[in-house]
Design an enzyme around this catalytic site. Sequence first.
Site, short mmCIF file in Angstrom:
data_model
loop_
_atom_site.label_atom_id
_atom_site.label_comp_id
_atom_site.label_asym_id
_atom_site.label_seq_id
_atom_site.Cartn_x
_atom_site.Cartn_y
_atom_site.Cartn_z
CB SER A 31 43.75 44.46 37.43
OG SER A 31 43.93 44.45 36.03
CE1 TYR B 55 43.48 50.02 36.95
CE2 TYR B 55 44.50 48.38 35.53
CZ TYR B 55 43.46 48.77 36.35
OH TYR B 55 42.41 47.92 36.57
CE LYS C 256 43.21 47.82 39.81
NZ LYS C 256 42.12 47.65 40.79
#
Length: 232
Positions: A173, A186, A190
């Site tokens: 991402s 998150y 990533k």
Amino acid sequence: TMHLFLELLLFLATLLYSYLEAFVKLFVPVRRKSLSGELVLITGAGHGIGRGTALEFAKRQSRLVLWDISKHGLEETAAECQKLGASVQTFVVDCSKQEEIYSAADKVKKEIGDVTILVNNAGVITAADFLSTQDHQIEKMFEVNILAHMWTTKAFLPAMMDNNYGHIVTVASAAGHFVTSFMVAYCSSKFAAVGFHKALTEELSALGKDGVKTTCLCPVFINTGFVKNPST
């Protein structure tokens, strides 16, 4: 001072080479890799990027192995790929569980064959401030967003290395490069995925496995249903 000067020269030389390479490729594009007949395994193939990726491989006559936690989503993706003439096998797999990954991987190797392209796409997200993010949500993000990449790669990479042929795709991402508020866990997972890709690429090079390729995909916000009305 001399060391800094040499580093600057190296940077400028690399920059100039990159621009020249890009200019040449405008007129002499790199030949695209043929995907016909490749055995492609895609995790998180039941919707979103996973489904879109499966359809693109189907158009290019690849053989598909699709994993997802959602049986319904898998069936929909498989049906769309079969309409395009692709051979499709599906497995319901919870990528947060190491034992399910290894069990499904063994079935794929025994019943279908050696995977030549692995697309580690499965991912989950919880958007909330860090202190409001539950412990189990943090654990799930790391289990799916990075640990699953390691387990699937450990399962399918040995055959690729033996043949010096294959491709590992890491779907990370933009959040693996740039941070944003309310996505602390998150972003961390990533960043780990991007690091995994870079370290694996370096290790394959050090081992002389130049036939095993790697790609890291870092999209920004995509309307897959995970995040509503995003802004940053």
